[in-house]
Structure formats: structure tokens, C-alpha cells
Design a protein around this motif. Structure first.
Motif, PDB file in Angstrom:
ATOM      1  N   VAL A 243       0.856  -1.185   0.000  1.00  0.00           N
ATOM      2  CA  VAL A 243       0.000   0.000   0.000  1.00  0.00           C
ATOM      3  C   VAL A 243       0.892   1.235   0.000  1.00  0.00           C
ATOM      4  N   SER A 244       0.714   2.071  -1.003  1.00  0.00           N
ATOM      5  CA  SER A 244       1.424   3.336  -1.084  1.00  0.00           C
ATOM      6  C   SER A 244       0.559   4.392  -0.418  1.00  0.00           C
ATOM      7  N   LEU A 245       1.111   5.034   0.608  1.00  0.00           N
ATOM      8  CA  LEU A 245       0.361   6.045   1.346  1.00  0.00           C
ATOM      9  C   LEU A 245       0.646   7.437   0.779  1.00  0.00           C
ATOM     10  N   ALA A 246      -0.294   8.329   0.968  1.00  0.00           N
ATOM     11  CA  ALA A 246      -0.186   9.693   0.445  1.00  0.00           C
ATOM     12  C   ALA A 246       0.993  10.450   1.052  1.00  0.00           C
ATOM     13  N   ASN A 247       1.460  10.061   2.240  1.00  0.00           N
ATOM     14  CA  ASN A 247       2.579  10.751   2.894  1.00  0.00           C
ATOM     15  C   ASN A 247       3.944  10.266   2.408  1.00  0.00           C
ATOM     16  N   GLY A 248       3.958   9.355   1.430  1.00  0.00           N
ATOM     17  CA  GLY A 248       5.208   8.857   0.874  1.00  0.00           C
ATOM     18  C   GLY A 248       5.685   7.550   1.479  1.00  0.00           C
ATOM     19  N   GLN A 249       5.075   7.109   2.554  1.00  0.00           N
ATOM     20  CA  GLN A 249       5.442   5.839   3.172  1.00  0.00           C
ATOM     21  C   GLN A 249       4.720   4.693   2.480  1.00  0.00           C
ATOM     22  N   GLY A 250       5.170   3.488   2.758  1.00  0.00           N
ATOM     23  CA  GLY A 250       4.520   2.297   2.244  1.00  0.00           C
ATOM     24  C   GLY A 250       4.366   1.271   3.342  1.00  0.00           C
ATOM     25  N   VAL A 251       3.335   0.469   3.253  1.00  0.00           N
ATOM     26  CA  VAL A 251       3.107  -0.628   4.187  1.00  0.00           C
ATOM     27  C   VAL A 251       2.712  -1.854   3.377  1.00  0.00           C
ATOM     28  N   SER A 252       2.867  -3.022   3.967  1.00  0.00           N
ATOM     29  CA  SER A 252       2.470  -4.240   3.272  1.00  0.00           C
ATOM     30  C   SER A 252       1.849  -5.205   4.259  1.00  0.00           C
ATOM     31  N   GLY A 253       1.070  -6.121   3.730  1.00  0.00           N
ATOM     32  CA  GLY A 253       0.414  -7.123   4.554  1.00  0.00           C
ATOM     33  C   GLY A 253      -0.658  -7.839   3.759  1.00  0.00           C
ATOM     34  N   ILE A 254      -1.505  -8.551   4.460  1.00  0.00           N
ATOM     35  CA  ILE A 254      -2.627  -9.267   3.840  1.00  0.00           C
ATOM     36  C   ILE A 254      -3.837  -8.333   3.861  1.00  0.00           C
TER      37      ILE A 254
END
Length: 71
Positions: free
Chosen positions: A17-28
Motif C-alpha cells: 500500500v502506497s500512502l499519500a505521505n510517501g510511506q509504504g506498508v504491506s500485509g494481507i
């Protein structure tokens, strides 16, 4: 296209998941409710947590690519 239909095929799949603040997260990708997505993320050792992100925080959601491992 509504979010519910746009990302329905990704349910129970590993995603980034690309977040609007420039960070990214991943998961199920667990589900969508109340204009939020729910993502099961690994924390530490044997711990996992279901995190939620509002539609306003999300820039994009992408499925994980297929692994190609040389034989």
C-alpha cells in the motif's frame, strides 16, 4: 469505480500500500469498511495486528508480484 469493487479481487492477498505521505506498508488485505481498508501486518516474533487506513491516506494498492526463483 467504487473502492469496494476496485480492490475486491485483492481480498486475502498480500499487497503493498502506497500512502499519500510517501510511506509504504504491506500485509494481507483483509477487507474494506467505513471508507477504510484493513491490513494484517507483521509486528514482531509471533505478533500480527490488523491495521486500518482511511481512503484519504491511500495513494495506491498493488498486489505482490509472483516470485521467480532460479532453479
Amino acid at each position: 469505480m467504487p473502492w469496494q469493487n476496485r480492490w475486491q479481487y485483492l481480498l486475502n492477498q498480500p499487497v503493498g500500500v502506497s500512502l499519500a505521505n510517501g510511506q509504504g506498508v504491506s500485509g494481507i488485505f483483509c477487507g474494506i469498511a467505513n471508507r477504510e481498508i484493513y491490513l494484517l501486518q507483521y509486528l514482531y516474533h509471533t505478533q500480527f495486528a490488523t491495521m486500518h487506513y482511511s481512503f484519504d491516506e491511500i495513494q495506491d494498492i498493488r498486489p505482490y508480484p509472483v516470485c521467480y526463483f532460479p532453479k
